[in-house]
Design an enzyme around this catalytic site. Structure first.
Site, PDB file in Angstrom:
ATOM      1  N   LYS A 293       0.974  -6.181  42.764  1.00  0.00           N
ATOM      2  CA  LYS A 293       1.843  -5.617  41.728  1.00  0.00           C
ATOM      3  C   LYS A 293       1.283  -5.930  40.343  1.00  0.00           C
ATOM      4  O   LYS A 293       0.583  -6.929  40.180  1.00  0.00           O
ATOM      5  CB  LYS A 293       3.240  -6.252  41.827  1.00  0.00           C
ATOM      6  CG  LYS A 293       4.080  -5.793  42.998  1.00  0.00           C
ATOM      7  CD  LYS A 293       5.437  -6.477  42.978  1.00  0.00           C
ATOM      8  CE  LYS A 293       6.297  -6.058  44.155  1.00  0.00           C
ATOM      9  NZ  LYS A 293       6.700  -4.647  44.128  1.00  0.00           N
ATOM     10  N   ARG A 367      10.006  -3.113  54.729  1.00  0.00           N
ATOM     11  CA  ARG A 367      10.291  -2.280  55.899  1.00  0.00           C
ATOM     12  C   ARG A 367       9.571  -2.807  57.136  1.00  0.00           C
ATOM     13  O   ARG A 367      10.031  -2.597  58.258  1.00  0.00           O
ATOM     14  CB  ARG A 367       9.924  -0.819  55.590  1.00  0.00           C
ATOM     15  CG  ARG A 367       8.470  -0.575  55.341  1.00  0.00           C
ATOM     16  CD  ARG A 367       8.216   0.740  54.634  1.00  0.00           C
ATOM     17  NE  ARG A 367       8.537   0.668  53.208  1.00  0.00           N
ATOM     18  CZ  ARG A 367       8.442   1.700  52.373  1.00  0.00           C
ATOM     19  NH1 ARG A 367       8.057   2.890  52.803  1.00  0.00           N
ATOM     20  NH2 ARG A 367       8.751   1.557  51.103  1.00  0.00           N
TER      21      ARG A 367
HETATM   22  N1  BES Z   1      10.472  -5.541  46.659  1.00  0.00           N
HETATM   23  C1  BES Z   1       9.966  -4.291  46.312  1.00  0.00           C
HETATM   24  C2  BES Z   1      11.012  -3.319  45.792  1.00  0.00           C
HETATM   25  C3  BES Z   1      11.714  -3.678  44.511  1.00  0.00           C
HETATM   26  C4  BES Z   1      11.330  -3.121  43.320  1.00  0.00           C
HETATM   27  C5  BES Z   1      12.811  -4.496  44.519  1.00  0.00           C
HETATM   28  C6  BES Z   1      11.996  -3.411  42.162  1.00  0.00           C
HETATM   29  C7  BES Z   1      13.493  -4.790  43.352  1.00  0.00           C
HETATM   30  C8  BES Z   1      13.091  -4.239  42.170  1.00  0.00           C
HETATM   31  C9  BES Z   1       9.294  -3.643  47.533  1.00  0.00           C
HETATM   32  O1  BES Z   1       8.734  -4.518  48.443  1.00  0.00           O
HETATM   33  C10 BES Z   1       8.216  -2.764  47.033  1.00  0.00           C
HETATM   34  O2  BES Z   1       7.284  -3.285  46.484  1.00  0.00           O
HETATM   35  N2  BES Z   1       8.345  -1.462  47.240  1.00  0.00           N
HETATM   36  C11 BES Z   1       7.374  -0.539  46.788  1.00  0.00           C
HETATM   37  C12 BES Z   1       7.156   0.464  47.885  1.00  0.00           C
HETATM   38  C13 BES Z   1       5.987   1.354  47.649  1.00  0.00           C
HETATM   39  C14 BES Z   1       4.703   0.574  47.741  1.00  0.00           C
HETATM   40  C15 BES Z   1       6.015   2.457  48.660  1.00  0.00           C
HETATM   41  C16 BES Z   1       7.911   0.127  45.531  1.00  0.00           C
HETATM   42  O3  BES Z   1       9.113   0.357  45.434  1.00  0.00           O
HETATM   43  O4  BES Z   1       7.138   0.362  44.629  1.00  0.00           O
HETATM   44 MN    MN Z   2       6.744  -5.012  47.966  1.00  0.00          MN
END
Ligand code: BES
Ligand code: MN
Ligand code: ZN
Length: 513
Positions: A293, A367
């Site tokens: 990230k 997931r």
């Molecule tokens: N934990 C994150 C989602 C999240 C984002 C929670 C902002 C709380 C606030 C999750 O694991 C994630 O990183 N999801 C990705 C999925 C993508 C790679 C398909 C996302 O939402 O960007």
């Molecule tokens: Mn994630």
């Protein structure tokens, strides 16, 4: 907070601060507000009358007015708390208003407060039509308890502004009404304590609340609450062939934790009775892994275990409320890290169900752990599933901070879940997960991909989970936008919210009433 209920006239209560609710009974769009106190004591009404009539106070939701040395009252201060329009009054406003009363006391270092139970001064209860006694009492105590914590545990300069005691003062009514007030009070305390426990877990930083530590805290809660709890780690994941969960965990120096909490009602259950499965995403820190990230806001990803915290909290409340239905809580906890041993885009992993997953993005880790958690819950006998997860940023884009994204594969189960919402006061918005979205996560290489592109990101995440819920009635709650309160509200501090605890408990109870 020390809490109690007293059945007496509010004016005779000696307290540093007595809070009384007020509503605006004016009808018509442009009519001037007509604030009316929701209390039957003449002395309280008289003490407030001048200010109520001044036009300064409009009884807007959580609007407050503090009077010192109110004449004719034993209270040192009278706090009038607006609940908004009488027409739209519900228990949700009472929950917020009670929170606002507590949060008005704190900066003034008022340690002991009383809140008057809302009562209508008119002979009829026309302004309280939507305030059933049990629910009102419950919401009042929930709101007060949830407003209390400050989430500044790690600040050396923290000031202790806690409200030590709260007295709910209600008029001494019929035995039945008094009993209802007490029942709501009892339930509200249980639910708020469970939700505050969940918030405490969510607030912890990733270096303190590792998966192992989450296991310890869940176990301690279960021991205290009389639930069975088993905490497993890597060896069990291998034994159960949880290839998806294990892949997420393998890049971290912190071992994963698979936490199984079980509640069995007294006297047991019939063999064909429903078994509720509560499955939580417990990523104690989400760096994104190899698909790392950006640095901006990454610190927030300590709350990526809020789904798990909700389930642990819900189990605590269930243990105390004792519904007549078996409940199994499954928490899948890991830390998502980039590392020489970490899983990578392009990897193919085999989930416990036997399905092969092509990893496209290691940041879609929630997931993966849930896929194995949901399947495992089914093998433990769960007939109904709910999962909660801070699953997608896409859900935050779609719904913002006010509604949890809700997905379901079963109309009846969805309806049952929604029927508890007026009680919990939490907000959910259903999004689709129909099979026409399935193509987006079709894989050339394996059975399924772990991401489905930019379009409908919250939906494709749900579609992935649906694959593992299979035919079992299932609810998925994407709490990414609602797990952390970014802006202080009159009734709630910044920080963890403990979202979904109350609604999940209500849903479980609807199967074992
Ligand atoms: N934990 C994150 C989602 C999240 C984002 C929670 C902002 C709380 C606030 C999750 O694991 C994630 O990183 N999801 C990705 C999925 C993508 C790679 C398909 C996302 O939402 O960007
Ligand atoms: Mn994630
Ligand atoms: Zn995550």
């Amino acid at each position: 907070m020390d809490t109690k209920v007293l059945f007496q006239d509010a004016s005779a209560l000696a307290t540093p601060m007595l809070a009384v609710f007020a509503v605006d009974i004016a009808t018509g769009k442009d009519a001037d507000p007509i604030p009316v106190l929701l209390n039957t004591s003449d002395a309280v009404t008289n003490a407030a009358e001048k200010f109520i009539r001044s036009g300064e106070f409009k009884a807007g939701l959580c609007e407050t007015l503090l009077l010192h040395a109110p004449s004719g009252l034993k209270a040192e201060r009278l706090l009038i708390v607006g609940l908004g329009k009488a027409k739209t009054l519900s228990v949700d406003e009472v929950r917020k208003g009670a929170g606002a009363a507590v949060r008005a006391a704190k900066p003034r270092a008022i340690r002991d407060i009383a809140i008057a139970f809302p009562e209508d001064h008119a002979l009829s209860d026309e302004h309280l039509e939507n305030l059933p006694c049990v629910m009102t009492s419950r919401a009042l105590i929930e709101g007060a308890e949830l407003a209390e914590p400050e989430w500044d545990t790690y600040r050396s300069d923290r000031k202790d502004l806690s409200v030590r005691s709260l007295t709910v003062v209600a008029k001494d009514g019929e035995a039945l009404t008094n009993a209802e007030v007490l029942q709501g009070f009892h339930e509200g305390l249980i639910l708020a304590a469970a939700q505050n426990f969940a918030r405490t877990l969510v607030n912890e930083p990733g270096n303190i609340l590792t998966p192992t530590e989450m296991g310890k805290r869940a176990k301690a809660m279960c021991d205290a609450a009389g639930l069975t709890c088993e905490v497993f780690s890597t060896a069990k994941l291998t034994e159960l062939k949880m290839g998806a969960f294990a892949a997420v965990a393998q890049g971290s120096a912190e071992p994963p934790a698979l936490i199984v909490m079980t509640y069995i009602p007294e006297g047991g259950v019939a063999p064909d009775a429903p078994v509720m499965g509560l499955v939580g995403k417990g990523i104690t820190f989400d760096t994104g892994g190899i698909s790392i990230k950006p640095a901006d806001n990454m610190e927030k990803m300590k709350y990526d275990m809020a789904g798990s915290a909700a389930m642990i909290g819900a189990m605590q409340a269930i243990a105390a409320l004792k519904p007549k239905v078996k409940v199994i809580g499954v928490v899948c906890s890991a830390e998502n890290m980039p590392d020489g041993k970490a899983f990578k885009p392009g990897d193919v992993v085999t989930a416990m169900s036997g399905k092969t997953i092509e990893i496209i993005n290691t940041d879609a880790e929630g997931r993966l752990v849930l896929a194995d958690g949901l399947h495992y819950a089914k093998t433990l006998g769960c007939t109904h599933l709910v999962d909660a997860a801070t699953l997608t940023g896409a859900c935050v884009v779609a719904l913002g901070y006010n509604n949890v994204g809700l997905f379901s594969n079963d109309e009846e189960t969805w309806e049952k879940f929604m029927s508890g919402i007026p009680k919990s006061g939490e907000s959910f918005w259903r999004l689709p997960c129909t099979d026409d979205y399935r193509d987006q996560i079709k894989s050339q290489i394996g059975d399924i991909m772990n991401t489905g592109g930019r379009a409908a990101g919250a939906v494709t995440a749900a579609m992935f989970l649906k694959e593992f819920a299979g035919d079992t009635p299932w609810i998925h709650l994407d709490i990414a936008g609602c797990a952390w309160n970014e802006e202080v509200k009159p009734w709630l501090p910044k920080g963890p919210t403990g979202i979904a605890v109350r609604s999940i408990v209500e849903w479980v109870r609807s199967y074992g009433a």
